[in-house]
Design a protein around this motif. Sequence first.
Motif, PDB file in Angstrom:
ATOM      1  N   ALA A 100      28.401  40.838  10.748  1.00  0.00           N
ATOM      2  CA  ALA A 100      28.822  39.509  10.792  1.00  0.00           C
ATOM      3  C   ALA A 100      30.207  39.673  10.063  1.00  0.00           C
ATOM      4  O   ALA A 100      30.275  40.171   9.115  1.00  0.00           O
ATOM      5  N   HIS A 101      31.198  38.669  10.343  1.00  0.00           N
ATOM      6  CA  HIS A 101      32.128  38.255   9.538  1.00  0.00           C
ATOM      7  C   HIS A 101      31.766  37.586   8.170  1.00  0.00           C
ATOM      8  O   HIS A 101      30.738  36.671   8.311  1.00  0.00           O
ATOM      9  N   PHE A 102      32.353  37.931   7.059  1.00  0.00           N
ATOM     10  CA  PHE A 102      31.979  37.449   5.846  1.00  0.00           C
ATOM     11  C   PHE A 102      31.909  35.930   5.949  1.00  0.00           C
ATOM     12  O   PHE A 102      30.982  35.175   5.564  1.00  0.00           O
ATOM     13  N   SER A 103      32.985  35.253   6.408  1.00  0.00           N
ATOM     14  CA  SER A 103      33.172  33.809   6.581  1.00  0.00           C
ATOM     15  C   SER A 103      32.139  33.161   7.164  1.00  0.00           C
ATOM     16  O   SER A 103      31.620  31.775   7.093  1.00  0.00           O
ATOM     17  N   GLU A 104      31.351  33.583   8.136  1.00  0.00           N
ATOM     18  CA  GLU A 104      30.437  33.048   9.116  1.00  0.00           C
ATOM     19  C   GLU A 104      28.962  33.364   8.551  1.00  0.00           C
ATOM     20  O   GLU A 104      28.218  32.801   9.028  1.00  0.00           O
ATOM     21  N   LEU A 105      28.610  33.997   7.671  1.00  0.00           N
ATOM     22  CA  LEU A 105      27.517  34.165   6.829  1.00  0.00           C
ATOM     23  C   LEU A 105      26.657  32.765   6.562  1.00  0.00           C
ATOM     24  O   LEU A 105      25.568  32.564   6.868  1.00  0.00           O
ATOM     25  N   PRO A 106      27.539  31.891   6.047  1.00  0.00           N
ATOM     26  CA  PRO A 106      26.850  30.658   5.487  1.00  0.00           C
ATOM     27  C   PRO A 106      26.307  29.722   6.718  1.00  0.00           C
ATOM     28  O   PRO A 106      25.353  29.398   6.556  1.00  0.00           O
TER      29      PRO A 106
END
Length: 431
Positions: A100-106
Amino acid sequence: MPFDIQYQQKRLSAADAIRVVMNGDTIVVPTAVGEPPTLLAALSDARRDFRGVQVAQILPVRKYGYFDPETTEHVRHTAYFFSGISRAGGQEGWTDFIPAHFSELPELLRRGMIASDVVFSMASPMDAYGYFSLSLAADYTMAALNSARAVVLEVNPNVPFANGNCHIHISRIAALTESEEPLLEVGLPKIGPVQEAIGKYVADMIPDGATLQIGYGGIPDAVVMQLTGKHDLGVHTEMIGDGIMTLVEAGVITNRKKNYLPGKMLATFALGSKKLYQFLHRNPALEMHPVDFTNDPYLAGQNDNLHAINATMQVDFMGQCGSESLGFSPYSGTGGQTDFVRSANRSNGGKAFIVLPSTAKHDTISRIVPVLSSGTHVSTSKNDINYVVTEFGVAQLRGKTARQRCEALIAIAHPDFRGELRDAALRMKLL
């Protein structure tokens, strides 16, 4: 009920606090030094009491007992990004991996696409209003708090109380334990002549007033070391480390020229020295925010002159970057590299740098290659790549043809490999 009474009611030993975990739960743990060592050590000691528990995290920094191939049916690690601690498990198959992209984990956590039953986190001491600061890593943890059944904190007086969206109230805590051990410190990576040469190329292209995103590693730190003559730089990054702190102390970083949240440095996790962690404490010029804020390409890209500096391991003739695996064997993870490449591409005057030494294994292997090694995970795509920098120069690829890209990359490859790279390009009809 007064906050201090709530605190005392929820204060437990680590061995008792971990009993909020149920079989089959996923425990979400913050990035790096945000992980709570006392709680995770207690979980490791009691791991055979559980079944089907997963510990999900980016970048673990301590090797706990649950990193054990013999007990994965009890407690198993799930990586959002591998570190030296978790890498062997990923390569041997007893650690799971969620790309996953780090930005999309939340958002994946909010949608329930990634599980979050329990959160374990380090935290600052509680303030007078009943709030703790998860200052060392807001990352995806703030989103996990909202979907978790239970939140367990390890409260340590060495954890700073940072500003930003990184706070949680005592009323939302199921249990807490206390510790006083010093926070884990991570020194600056080793920098040699190759890193210095690459750093100079990049530093020369960063103008006064630019906003920086700087990844972790020897080359990004070599860039930082060569920015001491710049003026009015700003920071919008995912990781804050000692290099950035040093530039603040030198008066290089002022954040005055930022047009998006001027006057403020933004980051989502901290990794460095005791001095850095103290630097975070109630610093009005610094805010720690969740990663879907710091790494969102639309938001970060609103900074004019955003300059993003990230490392890779291999680049092919089309500009594809293999930054997270050695062939099919996992090494790290996607992290925020693509987030900030896209952010810088959106930015007015922005530049996205991908940096790498030209060779590996004592100059026996070229890192500029005709095609990525079989099975390599592509981190930054050919459509996103902009500047590639080795110790032999800079290749600007965005907007260029495949032939132009190939020529530019061969020109910054190690001279010992340029002949065979040209031969391969001829066979591929690229030259």
